[in-house]
Write an enzyme that holds these catalytic residues in place. Structure first.
Site, mmCIF file in Angstrom:
data_model
loop_
_atom_site.group_PDB
_atom_site.id
_atom_site.type_symbol
_atom_site.label_atom_id
_atom_site.label_comp_id
_atom_site.label_asym_id
_atom_site.label_seq_id
_atom_site.Cartn_x
_atom_site.Cartn_y
_atom_site.Cartn_z
ATOM 1 N N ASP A 361 45.433 15.392 23.324
ATOM 2 C CA ASP A 361 44.210 14.660 23.023
ATOM 3 C C ASP A 361 43.840 15.092 21.598
ATOM 4 O OD1 ASP A 361 41.563 13.502 23.381
ATOM 5 O OD2 ASP A 361 40.867 15.566 23.544
ATOM 6 N N ASP A 555 40.761 18.624 26.079
ATOM 7 C CA ASP A 555 39.670 19.607 26.071
ATOM 8 C C ASP A 555 38.868 19.546 27.363
ATOM 9 O OD1 ASP A 555 36.963 18.008 24.286
ATOM 10 O OD2 ASP A 555 38.575 17.142 25.442
ATOM 11 N N ASP A 559 38.948 14.274 29.780
ATOM 12 C CA ASP A 559 40.399 14.125 29.917
ATOM 13 C C ASP A 559 40.907 14.427 31.322
ATOM 14 O OD1 ASP A 559 40.722 13.491 27.207
ATOM 15 O OD2 ASP A 559 40.652 15.606 26.666
#
Length: 658
Positions: A361, A555, A559
């Protein structure tokens, strides 16, 4: 201590104590409790009992002839039987208990039969030797486990002991478990923060290194959230509790660590199965060795072949395998914890070894998630310093992250009364007087709306344009700052043979392209909504070769679905996000993307050592079984083949910690 080891390990041959997870959960916690508080004390006890057995054993061997010559060899029995019971009591008890439960074929059963048989044919020193060396082996194993546990325990040390609860103006010391949501807790300088909560008065610096590995203390003020296990360094803080102790981040992490061993790797499961079939086969072969040769070979004596059969039983104990393999994985989990990487079970260590695609990410994972001024472009005779100063002044009243980043870049003090007629134009920017100048700061749309001539409409990234008295003055580019080790993280992954690195982001194409190029990532997919990230992840998994695994690092805040979908899900600094702790297979406590390569390397090293142990133990066993049947090996060689192999495998397994 001996019983403690057995609760976790002793059922060496095929009966895994963690198979019934629920049943074991309580017991497991008690185990740890016992270990933490009484470890030192039991260890001393163990050493004392070994000294007593050692003295009896050595005197028995030195004076064996004299003791043997007493009526009915009673002297020999008086010395060796107490030594046998002291050294072998745990094994005998466990074997008895397992037989009552219908679990006959295990390591303790093999040893009990072998040693009782040795006593029956008057091989007293050998019987005691087997039990004594096994006890020493168990002690070394326990030391190895506690070393691995200690590195994990460094994480457990953050568990707070008490909370200063404020009630009607009084402060009383209570257990963190007794505090309820909404209670007010006072934290003095130097004290551990007992629960998760929000600061209501005071500001301070908080040391979160025990939780996140981050060495720089974090500044906290009223309204900020603080986590249980952090240490308050300077100011007096009062906070309102937002979570019960058993729901706090720290409690979840403690639980995660305690139960890491329940998620077993395929190799561990294979060894458990192997032992289940291997042990009965060995018992029947030994029986055949004891019974058949005296019947079929002329001149063969029962005594000699029973002795060979007993040797065979001792040699065949699969202890080296069944102890060292879980220990190898446990060492890997401990070694990773030492480096700030929490792995939730050995099965994830196994999966990591086959990761060939790593997906990141962007915000909060490769970047800090913090806005920072990266470029200032002046026009119409303005200097960079003048533009930054005007922007900082005009943004003085705004709470927007972009405004805060501009004020942080212009670090000088100024008189706020210079700014007047302040007006925020929703979604476009700010209009205000700075001294006697009319300053506009905002988006390209704001310039068009106010009819200000400019030639820079398409600027990549987050941009604040400035105009002074309706004349274009320039623009400031604000970007999310890359983490210091983002580039080295990608290089390290390439170096260890990861074939593909991908970045998924909700940010625009231009920003994604710039970051991908800066850190050397292979490909990126931009402008994704959270749910689109899952489809992107599924596509990556489906185009991947069957045996290669895909890891995702996020994080953890939004996600979680992608973390759950990946073959291996990793959360960055997941302490701030409960969802990450719940969902991720691996939690990187330090927030450093470079730890991904470290985790893969630890996993590969663990697997290598585990396989070394399997091959080594099996090779030695097979060789000695052959020697035992031929009558070349005595009970002493049998002790080496069992305990010696286990010890060498244990020492090899502890290398992972380094």
């Amino acid at each position: 201590m001996q019983h403690k080891i057995h609760s976790e390990h002793s059922d060496c041959c095929g009966h895994n104590h963690h198979e019934n997870h629920n049943h074991n959960h309580e017991h497991h916690h008690d185990d740890n409790h016992h270990h933490d508080h009484d470890g030192e004390f039991s260890f001393k006890n163990e050493i004392y009992s070994l000294i007593v057995i050692g003295v009896l054993y050595v005197s028995g061997i030195i004076f064996e002839q004299q003791l043997h010559n007493t009526p009915y060899a009673i002297g020999e029995y008086l010395i060796f039987i107490p030594a046998y019971l002291l050294s072998g009591w745990t094994v005998l008890k466990t074997a008895g208990r397992n037989i009552l439960k219908g679990r006959i074929f295990d390591e303790t059963f093999l040893m009990t039969i072998a040693t009782l048989g040795a006593l029956a044919i008057h091989k007293l020193p050998e019987a005691v030797g087997v039990m004594l060396f096994y006890k020493i082996g168990e002690l070394f194993q326990d030391v190895a486990v506690s070393r691995s546990r200690n590195s994990i325990k460094a994480l457990l040390e953050v568990r707070p002991d008490y909370a200063n609860l404020e009630t009607a103006g009084n402060i009383q010391k209570v257990s963190p478990e007794a505090v309820k949501i909404g209670d007010i807790v006072v934290i003095k300088p130097g004290e551990k923060i007992p629960l998760d909560g929000e600061i209501i008065t005071g500001n301070s610096q908080v040391d979160t290194s025990a939780l996140t590995g981050e060495s720089v203390p974090q500044t906290v003020r009223v309204g900020d959230t603080v986590l249980a296990g952090s240490i308050n360094q300077v100011g007096l803080l009062k906070m309102q509790v937002t979570k019960l102790f058993n729901e706090s981040s720290i409690a979840k992490i403690l639980d995660l660590v305690q139960n890491a061993r329940s998620k077993k790797a395929e190799t561990e499961k294979f060894i458990t199965k192997f032992a289940r079939y291997y042990t009965p086969i060995v018992v029947f072969i030994s029986l055949a060795v004891a019974i058949l040769p005296p019947l079929l070979i002329p001149g063969a004596t029962s005594a000699e072949w029973v002795y060979r059969a007993l040797i065979l039983l001792v040699i065949s104990c699969p202890c080296g395998l069944v102890i060292s393999i879980p220990l190898g994985y446990f060492g890997g989990i401990g070694g990773a914890a030492k480096r700030g990487i929490l792995i939730k079970g050995s099965m994830f260590l196994d999966t990591l070894t086959t990761v060939k695609t790593v997906v990141f990410d962007k915000t909060g994972t490769l970047t800090k998630g913090v806005f920072k001024v990266v470029e200032i472009v002046p026009y119409n005779d303005y200097s960079k310093k003048e533009i930054l100063e005007l922007a900082a002044k005009v943004e003085a009243h705004s709470n927007h992250p972009i405004a805060q980043s501009i004020r942080a870049a212009y670090s000088e003090d100024f008189d706020i009364s210079e700014v007047s007629n302040y007006e925020e134009i929703a979604g476009q920017g700010i209009k205000a007087n700075v001294g006697n100048k009319l300053v506009l700061a905002g988006s390209d749309r704001l310039l068009h709306q106010q009819h200000i001539t400019h030639h820079t409409c398409d600027v990549e990234g987050t941009v604040v344009h400035l105009a002074v008295d309706n004349i274009y003055a320039g623009y400031i580019i604000i970007a999310d700052e890359l983490k210091a080790d983002a580039k080295t993280a990608i290089q390290a992954l390439k170096k260890i043979g990861v074939e593909r690195t991908v970045m998924l982001t909700g940010d625009n194409q231009a920003i994604a392209a710039r970051i991908a190029q800066q850190i050397g990532i292979d490909s990126y997919i931009a402008e994704l909504l959270p749910e689109e990230k899952v489809s992107a992840m599924e596509k990556l998994i489906s185009t991947n070769p069957k045996h290669d695994k895909v890891a995702f690092i996020g994080d953890g805040i939004n996600d979680a679905p992608v973390i759950a979908r990946a073959d291996v899900g990793m959360a960055m600094g997941g302490l701030g996000s409960d969802v990450a702790i719940e969902t991720a297979d691996i939690v990187i406590m330090t927030d450093a993307p470079s730890k991904v390569a470290t985790a893969i390397q630890i996993a590969r090293k663990t697997r290598q050592i585990v396989w070394q142990n399997i091959i080594f133990a099996l090779a030695i066993k097979i060789a000695f079984i052959g020697l035992g049947i031929l009558g070349v090996a005595t009970m002493w060689e049998a002790v080496f083949a069992d305990v010696g192999v286990a010890l060498l495998a244990i020492f090899n397994a502890t290398r992972i910690m380094k």
